[in-house]
Design an enzyme around this catalytic site. Structure first.
Site: not given
Lengths: 477, 490
Positions: B78, B153, B177
């Site tokens: 990420k 997210s 997330s």
């Protein structure tokens, strides 16, 4: 203590730079001499994702300082973020302590003009320093070497009333942190920074006036001068009927005045909150006990002991305890010489004079305490005279050699053998038969000194003067 | 061996025993990325050295070196994680050109265990979002339905993993997330106990809530990856000194006698019928496998969403102050920089480079921390947060693991909730309290909507009780109704 019917109220915030080897939240060096931005890491320049990790030495030094300042040590203190934007503040917040500082409620006592003065210490809290902006007209360069340098901010109560008290307070704090060896106390390098809060009020008033903060003061003399100037400026202002503006002013040492830096009217909201990246600092009773035991004897106590146990006069005791290294030097000297007052005298007159003129620290003295002590003991034993001692002292200063070595090399042994002195006396008397006659007949007064001088000269200054006196007195009866 | 669907340990074993080279593995997945990423927008940048990295690994293996537990396993990371030499943007324009000189600890540990970093994965800007629509790099598509969001997210991680562009990914979870996108994309996502995984090198959103975790295809892969990234880190003083158990070794699909808690507060309200059904089915399965179902209650969880948004926004408002255009990242352009005052410099830079959602949260957080409001908002939120934690501790006296929905509904359509931030925030209703209490939580795929979208169930355990949670997930995984189903894009 009042000026034109006004009283000044002074409080001081001192940023003490703790002399740890590494920064407060990261492991790079704190050395003053380093190339621009050399002492930096992702943590101290606030790179994304970097996290602070507390240097435990900072806690130790802060607790020790707090203890020396008579503070209560919080068993749980908390780091908070002080949020504001400035280019040399890399994270957009400074990690400091806010409502739970490590040290609180202390006080120190010192003397001003022979009178004791006590000033309360409101708090002392740990924080990180910011970087340094170097403005070059069109552009500004930032050096982050200082970012993350550990500071202990010591905040006094508004307890001082004169510039002299303020300067003496600051000197005392410096003396204490130097004794503790937690700060080198170097004002010019910024290791100790004094911000003075000054206000004035009519004598007898109980309410405080509007306070003005003075920054950029890098010597104790300037603390005194800046406050002096500021008091007069404020009184003038009040007398004129003007309002004092709450502001930060800077001291200009060239023009001997303060000038306005920024008004504090729209007080900044720092949005303090506990830093979630750091755990609360937990201090146990046993840690406090341990650090208490490790505290050195502080200057005031040490001076008192020198007076009580060494029977030194107050002046000697005060001078010798100004610096820990000096007091240590004295004690080491006295241990060897077994003569307190003589040790004090030699250090305060001869040694300090040489050090001052050579611009040297006591630590760098070429004469070591054991050597000086030995030399004093030699005087007391009669091995050397005071006069020879001065010669030996100069040799020691120049060469760093032991006094006995110098004495032997230069043939400076004192002649204390009565038979040898008697022989010298006899020779002098025989060579000056006429003068002996004059002396005995009383024809000329004060000839005794002439004989002493002649014998000393004949001995190349090495004869024990007491013995010379004694033998001459007998022979000239 | 079908590399596309191979598990992490299968790939590592094959690479170590030289049945397949790390290079071949990297090339295989690189091809998949090249083919599918244009449709999904999961990767924001690729590691151009990936094949060389794999090659170097093969050379070490050839020399007989032990290259680690995850030898040659291709991972996507990420954007929130700093990766040495690889652009790390946190999904924001303000870091568009930021190349960190260091690896986040979690990434460093994965690298040390032999993974090959394939590239960086899309996400909501600074992890602020539940749909991956706030990213500077554009929205990520859900591989199960390209018109839908992958969740957020960590949307890029979920989409990349679900479509097997890599064998494993890392995500971060501040209020859900990892778990929410894992549920939306039908993968396993674990948010460990706060303090389990170092936050060093992870771009901070809300420091007291952020945790990193694996987003992978199976419970076993999750356990294995978590083992590698967990543990005390001298660079993060909020990491726990606890020993890291060998979760993957102790994994048991045996729930006999375990007490599964159902939270009263989560069982009411308007759940999407497919979600409702998925939860009920999973409960039935666990019962059949011998678990005991008990009702527990965390009444304060009612306030979890507002408390979460107050705490997270406050911390974020401070954490994001460092992006000021002075040292790195985006800087607004000025015709005559020396004539610009500081405030103008900051407001132009930050105003141009932060997206709307980030600005909204910075403003909310700044307000909460302001003098005069601090007690009513930040402080009060902290008090409620402590109560939530205490009530959870009470609940865990009665059960081993709490089972709940992850979200109220499966993946929604792109653009559907953009204009209604409140509706978007309510999406986090089942996930935020886990972060507030610092508990481990995970999403494991179990059901499916009528339209074929995956639906996960959420498991939450007591502090440092990841094993219990993983075991229940392992049992559910074995009985999953979506086992073996994959998004049609692949």
């Amino acid at each position: 203590m009042s000026s034109r019917g006004y009283e000044a109220v002074i409080g001081i915030e001192i940023h003490v730079q703790l002399s740890t080897k590494t920064k407060i939240f990261s492991s790079e060096s704190t050395a003053f001499e380093a190339g621009d931005n050399e002492n930096t890491s992702p943590v101290s320049v606030g790179m994304p994702g970097s996290l602070p990790v507390l240097n435990s030495k900072v806690v130790e030094y802060s607790i020790k300082t707090g203890l020396a300042l008579g503070c209560d040590i919080r068993r749980k203190s908390v780091f908070a973020r002080k949020n504001y934007f400035y280019p040399d503040l890399p994270k957009g917040y400074q990690i400091s302590q806010y409502d739970q500082p490590i040290c609180e409620n202390g006080s120190i006592t010192f003397k001003v003009d022979g009178k004791e003065k006590t000033v309360s210490i409101t708090r002392a809290h740990m924080e990180e320093d910011a970087g340094k902006s170097n403005h070059h007209g069109e552009y500004t360069l930032i050096n982050y070497n200082r970012s993350g340098i550990p500071l202990l901010e010591v905040v006094s109560g508004p307890d001082m009333r004169t510039p002299q008290e303020a300067a003496e307070y600051a000197r005392t704090i410096r003396q204490i942190v130097r004794y503790l060896d937690v700060c080198d106390g170097n004002l010019e390098e910024g290791s100790l920074r004094c911000d003075c809060n000054v206000s004035v009020r009519k004598e007898g008033a109980t309410q405080f006036g509007t306070k003005v903060e003075i920054k950029n003061i890098n010597s104790f003399r300037f603390v005194e001068k800046a406050i002096e100037y500021e008091i007069e400026r404020q009184i003038d202002c009040v007398e004129r009927g003007d309002k004092i503006i709450q502001e930060t002013r800077l001291w200009d040492p060239d023009k001997n005045r303060t000038f306005s830096m920024r008004a504090k009217e729209d007080a900044q909201d720092y949005r303090y909150f506990p830093d979630p990246d750091l755990q609360p600092v937990i201090v146990t009773d046993s840690i406090i006990e341990k650090y208490k035991k490790e505290l050195p004897e502080l200057p005031i106590a040490r001076a008192k002991r020198f007076q009580d146990e060494h029977a030194l006069p107050e002046l000697d005791a005060t001078v010798l305890t100004t610096e820990k290294d000096l007091a240590d030097f004295y004690e080491d000297t006295a241990k060897e010489s077994r003569n307190f007052k003589a040790s004090s005298n030699w250090i305060m007159t001869e040694l300090l004079r040489e050090l001052n003129s050579a611009n040297k620290n006591i630590k760098d003295s070429p004469i070591k305490p054991a050597q000086l002590g030995k030399m004093i003991a030699m005087i007391d034993k009669g091995t050397i005279s005071g006069k020879i001692a001065k010669t030996i002292f100069q040799e020691m200063w120049a060469s760093g050699n032991d006094p006995e070595v110098i004495m032997k090399d230069k043939g400076l042994v004192q002649i204390s053998d009565p038979a040898a002195i008697e022989k010298l006396v006899d020779e002098v008397l025989a060579a000056n038969a006429q003068t002996v006659e004059d002396h005995k007949s009383g024809k000329k007064k004060n000839l005794f000194g002439f004989f002493v001088g002649a014998v000393m000269k004949a001995s190349k200054g090495q004869a024990n003067p007491d013995l010379v006196n004694k033998i001459l007195l007998e022979k000239l009866k | 061996m079908d590399l596309t669907f191979a598990s992490i340990s299968e790939i590592a074993d094959a690479v170590k025993s030289r049945k397949v080279s790390a290079k071949e593995v990297a090339q295989h997945f690189q091809k998949r990325i090249d083919a599918l990423n244009p449709k999904l927008n999961a990767f924001t940048s690729l590691n151009l050295q990936a094949v060389q990295d794999a090659d170097a690994l093969d050379a070490r293996i050839a020399k007989g070196e032990d290259v680690g537990l995850l030898a040659g396993v291709p991972f996507g990371i990420k954007e929130m994680f700093c990766t040495k030499g690889l652009t790390t943007t946190a999904g924001s324009k303000i870091l568009e050109n930021f190349v960190p000189p260091y690896d986040a600890t979690a990434v460093a540990r994965l690298k040390k265990s032999g993974i090959v970093v394939m590239g960086k994965l899309n996400q909501d800007e600074f992890a602020m979002g539940s749909s991956n629509e706030t990213s500077f790099h554009g929205v990520v598509k859900n591989p199960w339905d390209l018109e839908r969001v992958p969740g957020g997210s960590s949307g890029g991680s979920a989409a990349a993993q679900a479509s097997r562009l890599v064998a494993g990914t890392l995500g971060t979870d501040t209020g859900g997330s990892i778990r929410q996108p894992a549920s939306f994309c039908g993968i396993v996502g674990v948010k460990p106990t706060y303090g389990r995984v170092s936050r060093y090198g992870i771009i901070a959103y809300a420091s007291s809530l952020d945790q990193a975790g694996p987003m992978v295809s199976s419970v076993k892969d999750a356990a294995l990856t978590l083992e590698v990234i967990s543990g005390f880190d001298p660079h993060d003083s909020t990491t726990a000194q606890k020993k890291v158990p060998a979760w993957s070794q102790s994994l048991k699909a045996d729930v006999k006698g375990m007490k599964i808690g159902l939270m009263k507060e989560y069982m009411t309200g308007s759940l999407d019928p497919d979600v409702q059904k998925t939860v009920e089915n999973s409960v039935d399965t666990l019962k059949k496998l011998g678990a005991e179902i008990v009702e527990v209650s965390v009444p304060m969880t009612e306030f979890a969403v507002p408390v979460y948004y107050l705490v997270a926004a406050s911390e974020a408002s401070s954490n994001l102050s460092r992006y000021d255009g002075v040292k790195y990242g985006y800087r607004a352009e000025f015709k005559n920089l020396s004539a610009v005052d500081l405030e103008e410099f900051y407001s132009q830079t930050r105003g141009q480079a932060f997206g709307a959602e980030v600005k909204r949260r910075i403003m909310l957080g700044t307000y909460c921390l302001s003098s005069g409001y601090y007690d009513a908002f930040y402080n009060k939120a902290g008090q409620v947060r402590r109560l939530i934690m205490e009530q959870y501790l009470e609940a865990f006296k009665k059960c081993d693991v709490i089972l709940s929905p992850v979200t109220t509904a499966p993946a929604f359509k792109i653009g559907e909730r953009v204009s209604d931030p409140l509706a978007m925030y309510l999406n986090d209703i089942f996930t935020t309290s886990t972060n507030l209490a610092g508990l481990p939580g995970m999403s494991v795929p179990y059901g499916q909507s009528q339209s074929g979208l995956p639906i996960g169930v959420q498991l939450t355990a007591g502090h440092f009780e990841e094993q219990k949670m993983l075991n229940v997930a392992y049992a559910l995984e074995g009985a999953s109704l979506v086992k073996g189903k994959h998004p049609h894009v692949i």
